[in-house]
Design a protein around this motif. Structure first.
Motif, PDB file in Angstrom:
ATOM      1  N   GLN A   1       0.821  -1.197   0.000  1.00 49.34           N
ATOM      2  CA  GLN A   1       0.000   0.000   0.000  1.00 49.34           C
ATOM      3  C   GLN A   1       0.857   1.250   0.000  1.00 49.34           C
ATOM      4  OE1 GLN A   1      -2.905  -0.035   3.126  1.00 49.34           O
ATOM      5  NE2 GLN A   1      -3.608  -2.080   2.624  1.00 49.34           N
ATOM      6  N   LEU A   2       0.335   2.291  -0.635  1.00 46.58           N
ATOM      7  CA  LEU A   2       0.958   3.616  -0.648  1.00 46.58           C
ATOM      8  C   LEU A   2      -0.066   4.584  -0.095  1.00 46.58           C
ATOM      9  CD1 LEU A   2       3.033   5.783  -1.664  1.00 46.58           C
ATOM     10  CD2 LEU A   2       1.736   5.781  -3.787  1.00 46.58           C
ATOM     11  N   GLY A   3       0.286   5.318   0.935  1.00 41.88           N
ATOM     12  CA  GLY A   3      -0.646   6.261   1.545  1.00 41.88           C
ATOM     13  C   GLY A   3      -0.213   7.692   1.293  1.00 41.88           C
ATOM     14  N   THR A   4      -1.174   8.549   0.980  1.00 40.46           N
ATOM     15  CA  THR A   4      -0.929   9.972   0.788  1.00 40.46           C
ATOM     16  C   THR A   4      -2.039  10.737   1.494  1.00 40.46           C
ATOM     17  OG1 THR A   4       0.036   9.536  -1.380  1.00 40.46           O
ATOM     18  CG2 THR A   4      -0.579  11.791  -0.903  1.00 40.46           C
ATOM     19  N   THR A   5      -1.680  11.721   2.282  1.00 49.67           N
ATOM     20  CA  THR A   5      -2.654  12.531   2.997  1.00 49.67           C
ATOM     21  C   THR A   5      -2.558  13.966   2.506  1.00 49.67           C
ATOM     22  OG1 THR A   5      -2.422  11.137   4.952  1.00 49.67           O
ATOM     23  CG2 THR A   5      -3.424  13.287   5.268  1.00 49.67           C
ATOM     24  N   PHE A   6      -3.708  14.582   2.272  1.00 49.66           N
ATOM     25  CA  PHE A   6      -3.752  15.965   1.804  1.00 49.66           C
ATOM     26  C   PHE A   6      -4.324  16.845   2.905  1.00 49.66           C
ATOM     27  CE2 PHE A   6      -4.075  13.265  -1.925  1.00 49.66           C
ATOM     28  CZ  PHE A   6      -3.036  13.769  -2.690  1.00 49.66           C
ATOM     29  N   THR A   7      -3.789  18.037   3.060  1.00 47.16           N
ATOM     30  CA  THR A   7      -4.252  18.956   4.100  1.00 47.16           C
ATOM     31  C   THR A   7      -5.116  20.076   3.542  1.00 47.16           C
ATOM     32  OG1 THR A   7      -2.219  20.248   3.901  1.00 47.16           O
ATOM     33  CG2 THR A   7      -2.241  18.492   5.546  1.00 47.16           C
ATOM     34  N   GLN A   8      -5.453  20.002   2.272  1.00 44.38           N
ATOM     35  CA  GLN A   8      -6.316  20.993   1.639  1.00 44.38           C
ATOM     36  C   GLN A   8      -7.438  20.281   0.919  1.00 44.38           C
ATOM     37  OE1 GLN A   8      -3.383  22.752  -0.949  1.00 44.38           O
ATOM     38  NE2 GLN A   8      -3.139  24.529   0.385  1.00 44.38           N
ATOM     39  N   ASN A   9      -8.488  21.007   0.603  1.00 48.58           N
ATOM     40  CA  ASN A   9      -9.580  20.450  -0.190  1.00 48.58           C
ATOM     41  C   ASN A   9      -9.276  20.653  -1.664  1.00 48.58           C
ATOM     42  OD1 ASN A   9     -11.126  19.661   2.001  1.00 48.58           O
ATOM     43  ND2 ASN A   9     -12.076  21.669   2.191  1.00 48.58           N
ATOM     44  N   PHE A  10      -9.483  19.606  -2.454  1.00 45.72           N
ATOM     45  CA  PHE A  10      -9.257  19.678  -3.890  1.00 45.72           C
ATOM     46  C   PHE A  10     -10.545  19.326  -4.605  1.00 45.72           C
ATOM     47  CE2 PHE A  10      -5.094  18.676  -2.110  1.00 45.72           C
ATOM     48  CZ  PHE A  10      -4.281  19.587  -2.756  1.00 45.72           C
ATOM     49  N   THR A  11     -10.801  19.964  -5.718  1.00 50.66           N
ATOM     50  CA  THR A  11     -11.967  19.607  -6.523  1.00 50.66           C
ATOM     51  C   THR A  11     -11.671  18.451  -7.458  1.00 50.66           C
ATOM     52  OG1 THR A  11     -11.375  21.271  -8.166  1.00 50.66           O
ATOM     53  CG2 THR A  11     -12.925  21.939  -6.426  1.00 50.66           C
ATOM     54  N   SER A  12     -10.383  18.164  -7.671  1.00 52.41           N
ATOM     55  CA  SER A  12     -10.012  17.022  -8.503  1.00 52.41           C
ATOM     56  C   SER A  12      -8.621  16.551  -8.089  1.00 52.41           C
ATOM     57  CB  SER A  12     -10.035  17.381  -9.986  1.00 52.41           C
ATOM     58  OG  SER A  12      -9.043  18.339 -10.267  1.00 52.41           O
ATOM     59  N   LEU A  13      -8.317  15.335  -8.485  1.00 46.55           N
ATOM     60  CA  LEU A  13      -7.033  14.734  -8.176  1.00 46.55           C
ATOM     61  C   LEU A  13      -6.680  13.789  -9.315  1.00 46.55           C
ATOM     62  CD1 LEU A  13      -4.757  14.149  -6.057  1.00 46.55           C
ATOM     63  CD2 LEU A  13      -6.238  12.337  -5.197  1.00 46.55           C
ATOM     64  N   ALA A  14      -5.457  13.848  -9.792  1.00 48.02           N
ATOM     65  CA  ALA A  14      -5.020  12.959 -10.878  1.00 48.02           C
ATOM     66  C   ALA A  14      -3.760  12.224 -10.445  1.00 48.02           C
ATOM     67  CB  ALA A  14      -4.743  13.759 -12.141  1.00 48.02           C
ATOM     68  N   TYR A  15      -3.720  10.936 -10.746  1.00 46.21           N
ATOM     69  CA  TYR A  15      -2.566  10.118 -10.406  1.00 46.21           C
ATOM     70  C   TYR A  15      -2.437   9.058 -11.483  1.00 46.21           C
ATOM     71  CZ  TYR A  15       0.857   8.069  -7.248  1.00 46.21           C
ATOM     72  OH  TYR A  15       2.018   7.614  -6.683  1.00 46.21           O
ATOM     73  N   LYS A  16      -1.278   8.893 -12.048  1.00 46.62           N
ATOM     74  CA  LYS A  16      -1.090   7.937 -13.137  1.00 46.62           C
ATOM     75  C   LYS A  16      -0.504   6.638 -12.588  1.00 46.62           C
ATOM     76  CE  LYS A  16       0.095   9.186 -17.307  1.00 46.62           C
ATOM     77  NZ  LYS A  16       0.839   9.637 -18.487  1.00 46.62           N
ATOM     78  N   VAL A  17      -1.166   5.522 -12.904  1.00 45.65           N
ATOM     79  CA  VAL A  17      -0.725   4.192 -12.492  1.00 45.65           C
ATOM     80  C   VAL A  17      -0.776   3.292 -13.716  1.00 45.65           C
ATOM     81  CG1 VAL A  17      -1.244   2.183 -11.056  1.00 45.65           C
ATOM     82  CG2 VAL A  17      -1.611   4.469 -10.151  1.00 45.65           C
ATOM     83  N   THR A  18       0.241   2.511 -13.924  1.00 45.23           N
ATOM     84  CA  THR A  18       0.236   1.541 -15.009  1.00 45.23           C
ATOM     85  C   THR A  18      -0.303   0.221 -14.476  1.00 45.23           C
ATOM     86  OG1 THR A  18       2.148   2.598 -16.027  1.00 45.23           O
ATOM     87  CG2 THR A  18       1.648   0.339 -16.709  1.00 45.23           C
ATOM     88  N   ALA A  19      -1.453  -0.192 -14.974  1.00 44.40           N
ATOM     89  CA  ALA A  19      -2.066  -1.444 -14.546  1.00 44.40           C
ATOM     90  C   ALA A  19      -1.412  -2.600 -15.301  1.00 44.40           C
ATOM     91  CB  ALA A  19      -3.565  -1.417 -14.813  1.00 44.40           C
ATOM     92  N   VAL A  20      -1.009  -3.625 -14.554  1.00 49.81           N
ATOM     93  CA  VAL A  20      -0.304  -4.758 -15.130  1.00 49.81           C
ATOM     94  C   VAL A  20      -1.198  -5.995 -15.096  1.00 49.81           C
ATOM     95  CG1 VAL A  20       1.735  -6.225 -14.923  1.00 49.81           C
ATOM     96  CG2 VAL A  20       1.888  -3.795 -14.352  1.00 49.81           C
ATOM     97  N   ALA A  21      -1.378  -6.631 -16.241  1.00 46.25           N
ATOM     98  CA  ALA A  21      -2.171  -7.861 -16.344  1.00 46.25           C
ATOM     99  C   ALA A  21      -1.277  -9.040 -16.006  1.00 46.25           C
ATOM    100  CB  ALA A  21      -2.742  -8.000 -17.751  1.00 46.25           C
ATOM    101  N   GLN A  22      -1.343  -9.474 -14.748  1.00 48.62           N
ATOM    102  CA  GLN A  22      -0.513 -10.604 -14.312  1.00 48.62           C
ATOM    103  C   GLN A  22      -1.202 -11.321 -13.167  1.00 48.62           C
ATOM    104  OE1 GLN A  22       3.185  -8.899 -13.047  1.00 48.62           O
ATOM    105  NE2 GLN A  22       2.321  -7.968 -11.240  1.00 48.62           N
ATOM    106  N   ASN A  23      -0.853 -12.567 -12.956  1.00 46.30           N
ATOM    107  CA  ASN A  23      -1.417 -13.376 -11.881  1.00 46.30           C
ATOM    108  C   ASN A  23      -0.290 -13.995 -11.066  1.00 46.30           C
ATOM    109  OD1 ASN A  23      -3.258 -13.244 -14.121  1.00 46.30           O
ATOM    110  ND2 ASN A  23      -4.545 -14.663 -13.027  1.00 46.30           N
ATOM    111  N   GLY A  24      -0.578 -14.219  -9.779  1.00 43.54           N
ATOM    112  CA  GLY A  24       0.336 -14.969  -8.936  1.00 43.54           C
ATOM    113  C   GLY A  24       0.064 -16.458  -9.094  1.00 43.54           C
ATOM    114  N   THR A  25       0.784 -17.276  -8.384  1.00 42.03           N
ATOM    115  CA  THR A  25       0.594 -18.728  -8.473  1.00 42.03           C
ATOM    116  C   THR A  25      -0.770 -19.160  -7.945  1.00 42.03           C
ATOM    117  OG1 THR A  25       1.691 -18.997  -6.333  1.00 42.03           O
ATOM    118  CG2 THR A  25       3.065 -19.224  -8.306  1.00 42.03           C
ATOM    119  N   ASP A  26      -1.418 -18.297  -7.148  1.00 42.36           N
ATOM    120  CA  ASP A  26      -2.756 -18.603  -6.633  1.00 42.36           C
ATOM    121  C   ASP A  26      -3.863 -18.211  -7.610  1.00 42.36           C
ATOM    122  OD1 ASP A  26      -2.592 -15.876  -6.484  1.00 42.36           O
ATOM    123  OD2 ASP A  26      -2.966 -15.745  -4.338  1.00 42.36           O
ATOM    124  N   GLY A  27      -3.510 -17.615  -8.755  1.00 41.67           N
ATOM    125  CA  GLY A  27      -4.483 -17.231  -9.763  1.00 41.67           C
ATOM    126  C   GLY A  27      -5.009 -15.817  -9.636  1.00 41.67           C
TER     127      GLY A  27
END
Length: 85
Positions: free
Chosen positions: A5-31
């Motif tokens: 987990q990655l945690g981020t805390t903001f101390t101001q109010n925002f009307t929008s938030l953008a964060y780029k994450v690359t989703a990876v199509a992969q499975n562990g040995t448990d499926g």
């Protein structure tokens, strides 16, 4: 299977938030694959979790899905009624 987990805390109010994450199509040995989730807190102390999951039902053929759940101020799941969707 592990949970990172990655945690981020903001101390101001925002009307929008953008964060780029690359989703990876992969499975562990448990499926099961990874999930990319965002937690949020509402004004009534209900909190939610929503994001993108890959093969979270253990099936290697499901692919990407929307994952979501809402919890009340006591931490009990309230939506969807049967638990995480």
């Amino acid at each position: 299977m592990y949970d990172e987990q990655l945690g981020t805390t903001f101390t101001q109010n925002f009307t929008s938030l953008a964060y780029k994450v690359t989703a990876v199509a992969q499975n562990g040995t448990d499926g099961y694959g990874p999930a990319y989730l965002v937690n949020g807190l509402g004004n009534n102390n209900y909190w939610y979790q929503v994001g993108l999951a890959y093969d979270w039902d253990g099936s290697a053929s499901t692919g990407f899905q929307l994952a979501y759940e809402v919890f009340n101020s006591s931490g009990n799941s309230v939506f969807p009624v049967s638990g995480g969707g």
